[in-house]
Design an enzyme around this catalytic site. Structure first.
Site, PDB file in Angstrom:
ATOM      1  N   LYS A 105       0.887  -1.164   0.000  1.00 39.33           N
ATOM      2  CA  LYS A 105       0.000   0.000   0.000  1.00 39.33           C
ATOM      3  C   LYS A 105       0.923   1.211   0.000  1.00 39.33           C
ATOM      4  O   LYS A 105       1.652   1.458   0.968  1.00 39.33           O
ATOM      5  CB  LYS A 105      -0.905   0.019   1.233  1.00 39.33           C
ATOM      6  CG  LYS A 105      -1.741   1.294   1.289  1.00 39.33           C
ATOM      7  CD  LYS A 105      -2.657   1.344   2.495  1.00 39.33           C
ATOM      8  CE  LYS A 105      -3.154   2.781   2.684  1.00 39.33           C
ATOM      9  NZ  LYS A 105      -3.864   2.957   3.946  1.00 39.33           N
ATOM     10  N   THR A 215      -9.298   3.529  11.985  1.00 37.76           N
ATOM     11  CA  THR A 215      -9.539   4.265  13.221  1.00 37.76           C
ATOM     12  C   THR A 215     -10.908   3.978  13.841  1.00 37.76           C
ATOM     13  O   THR A 215     -11.012   3.734  15.045  1.00 37.76           O
ATOM     14  CB  THR A 215      -9.412   5.783  12.950  1.00 37.76           C
ATOM     15  OG1 THR A 215      -8.172   6.005  12.300  1.00 37.76           O
ATOM     16  CG2 THR A 215      -9.467   6.581  14.238  1.00 37.76           C
TER      17      THR A 215
END
Lengths: 266, 67, 388
Positions: A105, A215
């Site tokens: 990524k 998150t």
């Protein structure tokens, strides 16, 4: 219990994933909480990061790989922390040397406040890493032309942000993400800013191929339960997309002003 | 003794110290880290064959949680 | 390349899915304002979708107006040569047809271009048969250089080339390339193209991508409807267009749905492959909903009554006052724009709408649309290269 929803698997590069929810492993209160949430999410792809080790004795971090079974997840190293293309390429090579899959990524954010990705360095690094044989998934601002340029150099997916990392503000970039999806020839993974299951469902309804959440799950009071909530939202959004949502009302057309000429001739 | 730089810090070590020995001397084990040696990422097998030379630059990196 | 993804089998399956589509499927696609996949596009081509034709037409009209305004771009074809080394059973230029062969000298090309410019045209489609000797790259390059000061927009429709030979044509100032696959049905293609380089189905199919690599920024594709099943061809054109839309994303794409016209050689197409007016309208409306940004071209192959009605129906580009014979414009009368010669033996096919450019422009205005002669100028860089 909920009825099982079925939808097409996600294909990225040469891998297929039954879940369209991807998870980040940061910010969890403990390794155990992270492990349980990943399992609860049903995800087949989770991200990890690389960080300089402390040379002043063992640090507090447990070894994250102890918590992630490599048969269950594709472990996707992320280059966060890289300030430019050169650093990102080095991190990707280190991850490969560490025995992680040759996937990355690609995340380059020199801006320390909003962590917004640098498009120029990202394109540079993507080109190098694709040539080296990596399966590259770049994290980008929701810029349709950048997304196309990255596809031109051979990226396996593009990961536009919904809103800045950790902001939980949802799909502020929706209009641009729609264009990216419409023009894409590789999977589009909406990454960053997804703060609620409704945001995830919205991205999937638009036709995103997957979402990456971190998150919102990691800081929930019960991460595993929140992971299940996101999994359900992603599945629901994807199903709705595959079935096809109606948008506007179907206007009734009483007369045929545009096509009447066809009848008059025959 | 020779000088090397590891993770941005200067270290004095015996000439030709094996890399795994150095890694252990700073409280780490080679199995849990990955090392970049003078800009070159090393697999664990490669790392075991390295002996440190004057001016070597090391980055010793761990895999951690991240989004 | 598209040929790597092309599958006649998939198209056959989509065609089946089109024939079996239900009105509920069609309505679902229309409710979400258009198809998102080839399968949904196939449903819009279905027999039951004709029940929703007016609705499709109205949606196509709205989408077209939103993206292109109430405008029709006008262009004229200019035929350089009917010399051809291919045998294509349906084409008047086919090498075994006993027609007078001619390649017009550059001076005459310039004169005809000026004549067309006096009719108002600022956009020209340069057409020629495939013949490496008579229609050489050097000749075409010279034509581009000489015509560009008169016609700011030039498009080419020539025998396919490799990437490299396209580059000098781009440098000479041409940004637009048209190449029709004729038929996307491999067996039919093989049967109709019996000799010459055009025999190579896949090589022709990948021409737009080679042109894009060489720098062309306007690409036109299409099939000649009437050679094989119209739904199969429409599905193939759509698949090709979608591929080009994502892979050649810096290029503006246009699509053409030409139907067979009588031509020298007397080729008799199978009547079961004939595309009706309704099917043509259905195809254009469905294409528009699938590809909102693609240009749609309607030529003088179509009859005046149909062309008049298509102005408001998704079409963006029309030819007018056309001659399909090399040198044909030289004998046009300039005040009435009528052919003064008795016979046009050297033409590629016989056109159906012989009205003059002025009459066409007036017709477009009468529909509440604006005829646009020029919507395009060379980019600064290309123009600079052109004079260098």
């Amino acid at each position: 219990m909920m009825t099982e929803l079925s939808y097409q698997p996600l294909q990225i590069g040469d891998r297929s994933f039954s879940s369209r929810l991807l998870l980040g492993t940061g910010k969890f209160p403990s390794g155990e909480a992270m492990r349980d949430a990943c399992a609860a999410s049903g995800s087949g792809l989770v991200t990890v990061a690389l960080k300089r080790a402390s040379l002043k004795g063992p640090d507090a971090f447990a070894d994250i790989l102890d918590y992630l079974e490599s048969e269950r997840y594709l472990i996707l190293p992320n280059t966060a922390g890289a300030m430019d293309a050169d650093e990102a390429v080095r991190i990707a090579r280190l991850a490969e040397a560490a025995g992680l899959p040759k996937w990355v990524k690609l995340e380059i954010h020199p801006d320390p406040n909003y962590l917004l990705p640098d498009p120029i360095e990202t394109l540079k690094a993507a080109e190098i890493l694709v040539k080296e044989g990596f399966t590259v998934m770049p994290y980008i601002n929701a810029d349709p032309v950048l997304a196309l340029r990255l596809q031109d150099v051979g990226c396996a997916a593009v990961m536009p942000l919904g809103s800045p990392i950790g902001s939980n503000r949802g799909l502020e970039t929706e209009a641009q993400i729609r264009i990216i999806i419409e023009q894409a020839r590789v999977p589009v993974v909406v990454d960053a800013g997804i703060g609620a299951p409704s945001h995830a469902a919205q991205a999937m309804e638009l036709g995103a191929d997957a979402v990456l959440v971190n998150t919102a799950i990691a800081i929930a009071s019960d991460p595993s339960a929140m992971a299940r909530a996101f999994a359900a939202a992603v599945a629901a959004g994807r199903c709705a997309y595959e079935i096809g949502l109606g948008h506007a009302e179907n206007r009734a057309v009483a007369t045929s002003p545009l096509t009447a000429f066809l009848d008059s001739k025959s | 003794m020779i000088q090397i730089i590891a993770n941005g810090e200067h270290h004095s070590v015996e000439a030709e110290t094996p890399l795994p020995t150095f890694v252990e001397s700073v409280g780490l084990t080679l199995d849990k880290v990955v090392v970049e040696h003078n800009g070159q990422a090393l697999t664990r097998a490669e790392a075991k064959t390295i002996q440190l030379q004057e001016g070597d630059r090391l980055e010793i990196v761990r895999i951690v949680a991240g989004g | 390349m598209f040929s790597d993804h092309f599958s006649a089998e998939t198209l056959h399956q989509l065609n089946e899915s089109s024939r079996k589509a239900t009105i509920e499927q069609v309505d679902a696609v229309l409710r979400r304002q258009g198809p998102r996949s080839l399968e949904e596009f196939a449903w819009l081509l279905s027999p039951v979708a004709t029940q929703r034709l007016e609705m499709m037409a109205q949606m196509a009209q709205r989408v077209t107006q939103r993206n292109f305004g109430k405008t029709i771009r006008l262009f004229a074809p200019l035929y350089l040569s009917n010399e051809c080394i291919n045998i294509c059973k349906y084409c008047g230029f086919s090498r075994n047809n006993p027609i007078p062969r001619i390649t017009i000298p550059v001076e005459q090309v310039v004169e005809e271009t000026q004549k067309l410019a006096r009719q108002g045209f600022r956009s020209l489609l340069i057409v020629a048969g495939e013949h490496p000797k008579y229609v050489s790259n050097g000749y075409v390059e010279e034509v581009i250089q000489r015509c560009l000061p008169i016609m700011p927009s030039l498009a080419l429709e020539l025998g396919p080339l490799e990437t490299e030979p396209y580059k000098p044509l781009v440098r000479a100032g041409c940004e637009s390339l048209i190449v029709y696959q004729e038929t996307y049905h491999p067996e039919t293609y093989k049967e109709l193209h019996t000799a010459g380089p055009k025999k190579h189905f896949k090589w022709r199919m990948d021409t737009p991508e080679r042109a894009y690599q060489a720098g062309f920024r306007r690409l036109g594709i299409g099939a000649l409807f009437g050679l094989h099943d119209w739904r199969f061809e429409a599905l193939a054109v759509a698949a090709h267009a979608r591929h080009l839309h994502t892979h050649c994303w810096k290029a503006q794409l246009s699509i053409s749905v030409p139907r067979m016209r009588p031509a020298a050689g007397g080729f008799q197409p199978d009547l079961k492959y004939q595309m009706s007016d309704t099917q043509l309208v259905q195809t254009i409306a469905a294409m528009r909903l699938l590809l909102p940004h693609a240009g749609v071209v309607l030529s003088t192959r179509e009859h005046p009554s149909l062309r008049n009605n298509m102005v408001q129906l998704g079409v963006t580009h029309m030819s007018a006052g056309a001659s399909t014979e090399p040198g044909g414009y030289s004998s046009f009368d300039e005040s009435q724009w009528v052919q003064t010669k008795d016979s046009q033996e050297g033409e590629q096919f016989h056109i159906a709408d012989e009205r003059s450019p002025k009459v066409i422009a007036d017709m477009i205005r009468s529909k509440g649309y604006e005829p646009v002669w020029k919507d395009f100028d060379q980019s600064l860089v290309t123009a600079a290269q052109g004079v260098a």
